[in-house]
Design a protein around this motif. Sequence first.
Motif, PDB file in Angstrom:
ATOM      1  N   THR A  42      -2.105   3.896   5.863  1.00  0.00           N
ATOM      2  CA  THR A  42      -0.939   4.773   5.795  1.00  0.00           C
ATOM      3  C   THR A  42       0.201   4.127   5.030  1.00  0.00           C
ATOM      4  OG1 THR A  42      -1.560   5.658   7.977  1.00  0.00           O
ATOM      5  CG2 THR A  42       0.658   6.153   7.194  1.00  0.00           C
ATOM      6  N   ASN A  43       0.880   4.925   4.233  1.00  0.00           N
ATOM      7  CA  ASN A  43       2.067   4.468   3.528  1.00  0.00           C
ATOM      8  C   ASN A  43       3.285   4.676   4.439  1.00  0.00           C
ATOM      9  OD1 ASN A  43       4.084   3.775   1.765  1.00  0.00           O
ATOM     10  ND2 ASN A  43       3.683   5.413   0.294  1.00  0.00           N
ATOM     11  N   TYR A  44       3.495   3.739   5.355  1.00  0.00           N
ATOM     12  CA  TYR A  44       4.582   3.886   6.314  1.00  0.00           C
ATOM     13  C   TYR A  44       5.958   3.761   5.661  1.00  0.00           C
ATOM     14  CZ  TYR A  44       1.446   3.997  10.318  1.00  0.00           C
ATOM     15  OH  TYR A  44       0.486   4.375  11.228  1.00  0.00           O
ATOM     16  N   ASP A  49       6.895   5.393   3.141  1.00  0.00           N
ATOM     17  CA  ASP A  49       7.287   6.768   2.848  1.00  0.00           C
ATOM     18  C   ASP A  49       7.816   7.452   4.102  1.00  0.00           C
ATOM     19  OD1 ASP A  49       7.299   8.996   0.840  1.00  0.00           O
ATOM     20  OD2 ASP A  49       5.998   9.919   2.347  1.00  0.00           O
ATOM     21  N   GLU A  79      13.367   1.425   4.997  1.00  0.00           N
ATOM     22  CA  GLU A  79      12.249   1.151   4.107  1.00  0.00           C
ATOM     23  C   GLU A  79      12.227  -0.307   3.664  1.00  0.00           C
ATOM     24  OE1 GLU A  79      10.578   2.389  -0.339  1.00  0.00           O
ATOM     25  OE2 GLU A  79      12.441   3.269   0.448  1.00  0.00           O
ATOM     26  N   ARG A  98       9.313  -2.953   4.711  1.00  0.00           N
ATOM     27  CA  ARG A  98       8.521  -3.574   3.659  1.00  0.00           C
ATOM     28  C   ARG A  98       8.313  -5.060   3.964  1.00  0.00           C
ATOM     29  NH1 ARG A  98       7.687  -2.053  -1.540  1.00  0.00           N
ATOM     30  NH2 ARG A  98       9.301  -0.435  -1.332  1.00  0.00           N
ATOM     31  N   LYS A 121      -6.480  -2.449   0.795  1.00  0.00           N
ATOM     32  CA  LYS A 121      -5.692  -1.232   0.632  1.00  0.00           C
ATOM     33  C   LYS A 121      -6.609  -0.133   0.078  1.00  0.00           C
ATOM     34  CE  LYS A 121      -2.449  -2.502  -2.161  1.00  0.00           C
ATOM     35  NZ  LYS A 121      -1.162  -2.554  -2.890  1.00  0.00           N
ATOM     36  N   ALA A 160      -0.920   3.136  -3.587  1.00  0.00           N
ATOM     37  CA  ALA A 160       0.272   3.807  -3.070  1.00  0.00           C
ATOM     38  C   ALA A 160       0.897   2.986  -1.949  1.00  0.00           C
ATOM     39  CB  ALA A 160      -0.092   5.202  -2.560  1.00  0.00           C
ATOM     40  N   VAL A 161       0.082   2.148  -1.310  1.00  0.00           N
ATOM     41  CA  VAL A 161       0.581   1.247  -0.272  1.00  0.00           C
ATOM     42  C   VAL A 161       1.258   0.051  -0.935  1.00  0.00           C
ATOM     43  CG1 VAL A 161      -0.105  -0.219   1.675  1.00  0.00           C
ATOM     44  CG2 VAL A 161      -1.206   1.986   1.323  1.00  0.00           C
ATOM     45  N   GLN A 162       2.266  -0.496  -0.292  1.00  0.00           N
ATOM     46  CA  GLN A 162       3.064  -1.592  -0.832  1.00  0.00           C
ATOM     47  C   GLN A 162       2.209  -2.822  -1.149  1.00  0.00           C
ATOM     48  OE1 GLN A 162       5.053  -2.359   3.239  1.00  0.00           O
ATOM     49  NE2 GLN A 162       5.001  -4.386   2.323  1.00  0.00           N
ATOM     50  N   THR A 169      -7.664  -3.836  -3.477  1.00  0.00           N
ATOM     51  CA  THR A 169      -7.623  -2.375  -3.412  1.00  0.00           C
ATOM     52  C   THR A 169      -9.024  -1.837  -3.649  1.00  0.00           C
ATOM     53  OG1 THR A 169      -5.341  -2.315  -4.229  1.00  0.00           O
ATOM     54  CG2 THR A 169      -6.611  -0.268  -4.344  1.00  0.00           C
TER      55      THR A 169
END
Length: 361
Positions: free
Chosen positions: A205-207, A209, A221, A225, A241, A245-247, A254
């Motif tokens: 999840t892209n937390y 965002d 944010e 991070r 990942k 899109a994830v940090q 990836t």
Amino acid sequence: MGSSSSLAVFARAANGQELEAADGAEDADAQASGYHQMSDYLDLLHQRKRAKVSLRDPGRSVAIVTTASLPWMTGTAVNPLLRAAYLANNEDRQVTLLLPWLSKPDQERVFPNSVTFESPADQEAFVREWAQKRTGLACSFKVRFYPGRYAPEKGSILPVGDITQYIPDAEADVAVLEEPEHLNWFHHGRRWTDKFQHVVGVMHTNYLDYARREERGHIKEALLRHINAWVCRIYCHKVIKLSDAVQPLPREETMFVHGVSPNFLRVGEAKAAAAAEGQRVWGKGAYFLGKVLWAKGYTELLQRLQEHSSATGDNVPVDVFGTGPDLPEVQHAACSSSLNLKFNGPRDHADSTLQVGAVQT
């Protein structure tokens, strides 16, 4: 000579110097003992580093730890369960799936269709039956539970206490942490990397965002991070990942490790065969599939549909499949904007009702 061996030599040399300088024999013995322990520890680290082992070796024990469980049809409930089923299909490997157990009030908030469980054993039976039907495998993995609580402000389940204790030390070999940042935001127990030989974190999840959408989101944010990177560095040997899109994170790779279910491949083959015979295989328009949280893209969905309707006068019909805590608000917003959205409730991704849409969003 490796760095661990060099430090070990330094520890032994320092040990000799301290012994000469010590006034009392008791102090010298204590210091010598301390240096020997440090030397032994460094030697052990060096041996572990040099040991050539593979996660594919027979006899490995894998603990998959996640932040959600069926019947909540969310990605962190479904994908780890399927991972456990397929890994356990190799009889040389022992697999344990560690799931959150919720109180009855939290179950009522989270689980769809008023499904609740009186005991972990009841929920385990539900989870195992679903996995067996979905995969056709024996699903011989173990299931254990840790105490969790639902945090409405985060739309997530948070662990309670030190959840490393729910995997026995004798089975602590490989850990797969599904959402390692989420599992460790409030972790205050034993380090995963101390208990397990190898720890892999899988980022779902892209937390960032999520945080960005809240009040003073830019501050939250930025803070999140650093916290995410910090806990992943502390608790994971490797971070996977699913997309960039994830940090950026320490020791990251990836790759899409979820794989593709044979069910989806069979659907594609059937559609291709029907199309070859001249049949119309996509009978409907667009649908949107996802947990009903604003952060899952519903804000952008409504905005784009409004823009299109204003520009063209065409009110595009969209079927929405999913449930979640923001469902009433999303329904109200769609109705207030006179958008042509039909909310159908949750569906399995391979459900037949999703096999007729031409466009998935």
